[in-house]
Scaffold this active site. Structure first.
Site, short mmCIF file in Angstrom:
data_model
loop_
_atom_site.label_atom_id
_atom_site.label_comp_id
_atom_site.label_asym_id
_atom_site.label_seq_id
_atom_site.Cartn_x
_atom_site.Cartn_y
_atom_site.Cartn_z
N GLU A 43 1.44 -27.38 -16.43
CA GLU A 43 1.94 -26.96 -17.59
C GLU A 43 3.23 -27.04 -17.55
O GLU A 43 3.87 -27.78 -18.48
CB GLU A 43 1.99 -25.37 -17.17
CG GLU A 43 2.68 -24.44 -18.39
CD GLU A 43 1.83 -24.49 -19.94
OE1 GLU A 43 0.87 -24.27 -20.00
OE2 GLU A 43 2.98 -25.38 -21.07
N ASP B 78 8.34 -41.74 -22.21
CA ASP B 78 8.16 -40.92 -21.45
C ASP B 78 7.70 -39.70 -22.81
O ASP B 78 6.29 -38.56 -22.42
CB ASP B 78 9.68 -40.12 -20.69
CG ASP B 78 9.64 -38.80 -19.99
OD1 ASP B 78 8.92 -38.83 -19.70
OD2 ASP B 78 9.88 -38.33 -21.42
N LYS C 48 3.46 -37.50 -22.25
CA LYS C 48 3.59 -36.25 -22.95
C LYS C 48 3.14 -36.03 -24.11
O LYS C 48 2.20 -35.28 -24.54
CB LYS C 48 5.19 -35.68 -23.19
CG LYS C 48 5.63 -35.73 -21.87
CD LYS C 48 6.90 -35.05 -22.15
CE LYS C 48 8.36 -35.44 -20.85
NZ LYS C 48 9.49 -34.94 -20.83
#
Ligand SMILES: NC(=O)c1ccc[n+]([C@@H]2O[C@H](COP(=O)([O-])OP(=O)(O)OC[C@H]3O[C@@H](n4cnc5c(N)ncnc54)[C@H](OP(=O)(O)O)[C@@H]3O)[C@@H](O)[C@H]2O)c1
Length: 431
Positions: free
Chosen positions: A129, A201, A205
């Site tokens: 998570e 980055d 994600k």
């Protein structure tokens, strides 16, 4: 109450937060799960380094096998970061039958399939998570709360460093390089900032979120990435004049099984909820066919915010241990979807260019747009130098491919000296 031993790999920003939060919540966790978590062993590189959290020296080790080969350890939490040795440690932990929790987006984005397969084979769980959005629950809502939906869009601000830089550029009017240096001095940006400012980055994600939301596998190379290096103070000022701010948006769309996956600087009208997501905050819109639009918002990084997600994952692992189950939520993969980047959704666009400063030039530019069926909503023209005029155009809504054709024609036009920026402009309303 039975103890469950936990091994922690890494004791930096996130690891120290995990120790602190686990300590604060031990009683609550015991009451909720019937099990008491005990972090028995913490792997670090440097035994002498001062830590952000008080910790008995005898719990620290430099030997990974003290965790990976300790049969009493049921859960391993990885907060080292990077690919190696984190990948090797996680695979070894899984093979040894330990549940794994990680905050490592780089690893999950690049080796998620290998890691999830290894977990399924060993009949243990992997939770991650904290890998996307720090404290914001994103993975679990996508995997559990929203599974009754077909999700068509995910769109958000998922990188705190670029959001900090763009927020600062907006409030101070300073240029990118100047704000980047300040962000580095404050520790918000790495000395090598490329992973953040070039959009990688955010792309990692997005790859993680899209693979879950759209039930497919996403390779990093499938994501089209533009970073923020070329955003100038001039663009920020024009955006302001147009009633907007510039944000680095990660966008995933599923149109009848064809995917668009992009990370791009985007103009967001100031009335749009994403315009107010500043500094280190992250936000994600999700559109489901039944749920409608949802927005998730909160702290995208930091010691305790990230630990909030890691420790919640540890509680989930403890719950599973307490009733002797694993693999409750299997793979989300339902088949491979092609990434066509063929989004036909109409979008407004911001274009800044320099044009020759002579009569008739603007009519030529307008003619190129007209021929390509792109209509102009707003035009700002400013004289910038003896040589040329700075022209800013906001188009009406047009599919990106139609716009691209017009831009190519502009590049060929002798009247256009240079095209500085092309960015999508979000609609006023969300998502
Ligand atoms: N920082 C955040 O806000 C945040 C938010 C979300 C996700 N994450 C993710 O969380 C992970 C950890 O980030 P962080 O900011 O906590 O990193 P960090 O502060 O640099 O901490 C890394 C820790 O790992 C240890 N370590 C590094 N290499 C090692 C090795 N080869 N063997 C043993 N120990 C090693 C370091 O040991 P020493 O202390 O002895 O050097 C340090 O304690 C990363 O995957 C990151 O992407 C971070």
């Amino acid at each position: 109450m039975m103890n469950v031993n936990i091994g922690l790999l890494g004791c930096g920003t996130v690891g120290a937060g995990v120790i602190e939060l686990m300590r604060r919540r031990t009683h609550k966790i015991s009451d909720l799960t019937g099990l008491t978590p005990v972090i028995t062993t913490v792997l670090v590189r440097d035994l002498e380094k001062p830590r952000e959290v008080s910790l008995e020296q005898e719990r620290l080790t430099k030997r990974p096998q003290d965790i990976l080969e300790d049969e009493s350890i049921r859960i391993v939490i990885e907060t080292i970061g990077g690919i190696e040795p984190a990948r090797t440690f996680i695979l070894a932990a899984l093979q040894a039958g330990k549940h794994v929790i990680t905050a490592n987006k780089d690893l999950i984005a690049l080796h998620g399939v290998e890691i999830l397969d290894a977990a399924a084979k060993a009949q243990v769980d992997v939770f991650y998570e904290a890998a996307v959005g720090g404290a914001i629950p994103l993975i679990r809502p996508l995997k559990e709360s929203l599974t009754a939906n077909d999700i068509t869009d995910i769109k958000g601000i998922v990188n705190g460093t670029t959001n900090f830089i763009l927020s600062k550029m907006t409030t101070t009017g300073a240029d990118f390089e100047e704000v980047l240096k300040e962000a580095q001095d404050l520790g918000y940006a790495e000395s090598d900032p490329s992973s953040d400012v070039d959009g990688l980055d955010a792309a990692r994600k997005l790859a993680i979120l899209a693979s879950i939301a759209f039930h497919t596998r996403v390779h990093l190379s499938d994501v089209q990435v533009d970073g923020i290096r070329n955003i100038s103070a001039v663009d920020v000022a024009y955006a302001h004049e147009l009633g907007a701010v510039i944000k680095l948006l990660a966008i995933g769309a599923d149109r009848d099984g064809e995917l668009t996956l992009r990370v791009r600087p985007t103009l967001i009208p100031k009335g749009h909820p994403l315009a107010h997501v500043s500094d280190a905050y992250n936000a994600l819109f999700v559109r489901g066919d039944a749920s409608g639009d949802l927005m998730f918002f909160g702290r995208g990084a930091g010691s305790l915010p990230t630990a909030s997600s890691v420790v919640a994952d540890a509680i989930e692992a403890l719950r599973n241990i307490s009733i002797s189950i694993s693999g409750r939520i299997g793979s989300m993969y339902l088949g491979q979807k092609p990434v066509t980047q063929n989004l036909q959704d109409p979008v407004r666009h911001y274009i800044r260019l320099s044009a020759a400063d002579r009569p008739g030039v603007f009519a030529q530019i307008a003619g190129i747009f007209g021929d390509a069926s792109v209509s102009m909503e707003t035009v700002l023209q400013k004289r910038t130098s003896e040589r040329g005029a700075d022209i800013v155009i906001v188009t009406h809504e047009v599919p990106t491919q139609v716009l691209d054709a017009a831009i190519n024609r502009l590049r060929e036009s002798p009247s256009v000296l240079s095209i500085h920026s092309v960015m999508p402009v979000e609609r006023e309303e969300q998502a």
